[in-house]
Design a protein around this motif. Structure first.
Motif, PDB file in Angstrom:
ATOM      1  N   ILE A 186      -1.038  12.208  -0.647  1.00  9.73           N
ATOM      2  CA  ILE A 186      -1.503  11.840  -1.626  1.00  9.73           C
ATOM      3  C   ILE A 186      -2.631  10.960  -1.519  1.00  9.73           C
ATOM      4  O   ILE A 186      -3.678  10.656  -2.695  1.00  9.73           O
ATOM      5  CB  ILE A 186      -0.509   9.808  -1.555  1.00  9.73           C
ATOM      6  N   ASP A 187      -3.554  11.190  -0.706  1.00 13.91           N
ATOM      7  CA  ASP A 187      -5.124  10.692  -0.538  1.00 13.91           C
ATOM      8  C   ASP A 187      -6.171  11.782  -1.027  1.00 13.91           C
ATOM      9  O   ASP A 187      -6.814  11.910  -1.180  1.00 13.91           O
ATOM     10  CB  ASP A 187      -5.549  10.292   0.353  1.00 13.91           C
TER      11      ASP A 187
ATOM     12  N   ALA B  71      -1.258   9.658  -8.924  1.00 13.52           N
ATOM     13  CA  ALA B  71      -0.214   8.448  -7.537  1.00 13.52           C
ATOM     14  C   ALA B  71       0.568   7.349  -8.276  1.00 13.52           C
ATOM     15  O   ALA B  71      -0.771   7.231  -9.284  1.00 13.52           O
ATOM     16  CB  ALA B  71      -0.823   8.936  -7.042  1.00 13.52           C
TER      17      ALA B  71
ATOM     18  N   ARG C 204      -4.203  12.730  -5.956  1.00 16.73           N
ATOM     19  CA  ARG C 204      -4.626  10.825  -6.290  1.00 16.73           C
ATOM     20  C   ARG C 204      -4.354  10.820  -7.783  1.00 16.73           C
ATOM     21  O   ARG C 204      -3.992   9.317  -7.696  1.00 16.73           O
ATOM     22  CB  ARG C 204      -5.998  11.252  -5.740  1.00 16.73           C
TER      23      ARG C 204
ATOM     24  N   ARG D 115      -3.679  10.814   4.032  1.00 21.70           N
ATOM     25  CA  ARG D 115      -1.820  11.105   3.636  1.00 21.70           C
ATOM     26  C   ARG D 115      -2.226  12.115   2.778  1.00 21.70           C
ATOM     27  O   ARG D 115      -2.669  11.959   2.000  1.00 21.70           O
ATOM     28  CB  ARG D 115      -1.270   9.727   3.266  1.00 21.70           C
TER      29      ARG D 115
ATOM     30  N   ARG E 260       0.465  -1.751  -0.554  1.00 23.15           N
ATOM     31  CA  ARG E 260      -0.024   0.561  -0.117  1.00 23.15           C
ATOM     32  C   ARG E 260       0.575   1.320   0.110  1.00 23.15           C
ATOM     33  O   ARG E 260       0.668   2.156  -1.211  1.00 23.15           O
ATOM     34  CB  ARG E 260      -0.758   0.463   1.301  1.00 23.15           C
ATOM     35  N   LEU E 261       2.112   1.016   0.932  1.00 23.24           N
ATOM     36  CA  LEU E 261       2.533   2.560   0.685  1.00 23.24           C
ATOM     37  C   LEU E 261       3.209   2.951  -0.419  1.00 23.24           C
ATOM     38  O   LEU E 261       3.660   3.731  -0.825  1.00 23.24           O
ATOM     39  CB  LEU E 261       3.704   2.403   1.871  1.00 23.24           C
TER      40      LEU E 261
ATOM     41  N   CYS F 244       2.159   4.964  -3.160  1.00 26.73           N
ATOM     42  CA  CYS F 244       1.935   6.391  -2.988  1.00 26.73           C
ATOM     43  C   CYS F 244       3.142   6.809  -3.226  1.00 26.73           C
ATOM     44  O   CYS F 244       3.398   7.960  -2.946  1.00 26.73           O
ATOM     45  CB  CYS F 244       2.117   6.059  -1.267  1.00 26.73           C
TER      46      CYS F 244
END
Length: 162
Positions: A123-124, A132, A129, A121, A77-78, A81
């Protein structure tokens, strides 16, 4: 090509380095007083703030657990990002961050704009997003180093779409 006005318009108020997060706290695990003020690292002593921050921390950890139940899933998941170089260039130009220190990017951009989104985050954020994806390069940096130097290093010999 990234339309800077459309994408970064909501972030332009951060360009003057005058906006900081209202609830800017850090957690120093293992410290006698682990809750710290984000600006000056002084210990947080207000019990209400500490309880509120404990709640935010627990919520974030629970969300991570729900979206990535194993260490391998969390790592993947990371890895997803990563941000594209064209995004880094565009935001650096749009907010004129070439001379900012990397800690200033966090203090005056990341924390203020994510605070209104449940401290998500960066990135979210919906505006971020779309740029990303899975990271193909890892960049390490010094908090006191210039952001522009980091971006330039990321760009050196690269495809701007990675």
């Amino acid at each position: 090509h990234i339309d800077s006005v459309a994408v970064f318009g909501p972030l332009l108020h951060c360009a003057g380095k005058t906006t900081t997060a209202v609830n800017d706290y850090k957690f120093w695990g293992g410290a006698d007083q682990p809750w710290r003020n984000g600006v000056d690292d002084s210990p947080v002593v207000d019990p209400a703030v500490i309880e509120s921050e404990k709640l935010h921390k627990a919520e974030a950890e629970a969300e991570d657990q729900e979206t990535a139940e194993t260490a391998a899933a969390h790592a993947e998941r990371l890895r997803r990002c990563g941000v594209r170089i064209d995004f880094l260039l565009a935001i650096t130009f749009a907010l004129n961050m070439w001379e900012w220190k990397t800690w200033q990017v966090v203090q005056y951009l990341v924390k203020p704009v994510t605070e209104g989104e449940r401290r998500c985050r960066f990135i979210d954020l919906p505006t971020v997003r779309q740029f990303a994806g899975a990271a193909t390069v890892f960049m390490s940096h010094c908090w006191g180093g210039r952001w522009g130097d980091l971006v330039a290093a990321a760009c050196a010999g690269s495809d701007t779409r990675r």
